[in-house]
Design a protein around this motif. Structure first.
Motif, PDB file in Angstrom:
ATOM      1  N   GLY A  91       0.796  -1.217   0.000  1.00  0.00           N
ATOM      2  CA  GLY A  91       0.000   0.000   0.000  1.00  0.00           C
ATOM      3  C   GLY A  91       0.833   1.272   0.000  1.00  0.00           C
ATOM      4  O   GLY A  91       0.309   2.353  -0.267  1.00  0.00           O
ATOM      5  N   ASP A  92       2.120   1.170   0.307  1.00  0.00           N
ATOM      6  CA  ASP A  92       2.988   2.345   0.252  1.00  0.00           C
ATOM      7  C   ASP A  92       3.074   2.840  -1.184  1.00  0.00           C
ATOM      8  O   ASP A  92       2.981   2.059  -2.131  1.00  0.00           O
ATOM      9  CB  ASP A  92       4.401   2.030   0.751  1.00  0.00           C
ATOM     10  N   GLN A  93       3.258   4.124  -1.340  1.00  0.00           N
ATOM     11  CA  GLN A  93       3.428   4.706  -2.663  1.00  0.00           C
ATOM     12  C   GLN A  93       4.850   5.218  -2.782  1.00  0.00           C
ATOM     13  O   GLN A  93       5.396   5.784  -1.843  1.00  0.00           O
ATOM     14  CB  GLN A  93       2.444   5.844  -2.888  1.00  0.00           C
TER      15      GLN A  93
END
Length: 99
Positions: A91-93
């Protein structure tokens, strides 16, 4: 192998890491097997690997390689300088910016 009459050579050793991934199995089990059952042909592994490349890269998945490399091993790898980075979680960008 040829493509539209032009010789084409896939660096099979470079892409052997794809063998065994789900996308490769889908190509082998579904597409290649169906073609081979229907037509009197045997699809070479080199062509199966070639067909796997766009499928394996379709999801936008990326591998972070923090080793300072400048030559990619496989599509979907992002090479960073050889330094410690913080944990990357689902989910990290990640944003790539130019200086």
């Amino acid at each position: 192998m040829s493509l539209n009459g032009y010789p084409f050579q896939l660096e099979e050793d470079k892409y052997k890491k794809l063998i065994g991934i789900q996308d490769y199995r889908i190509i082998v089990q579904d597409y290649a097997a169906a073609i081979e059952r229907t037509l009197p042909v045997k699809i070479p592994n080199e062509e199966i690997l070639f067909l796997t490349l766009p499928i394996a890269g379709r999801r936008g998945q990326i591998t972070l390689k923090v080793d300072g490399s400048t030559s990619p091993e496989l599509p979907g790898s992002l090479y960073l300088e050889n330094t410690e980075i913080q944990d990357v979680n689902i989910g990290d960008q990640i944003r790539v910016v130019t200086p």
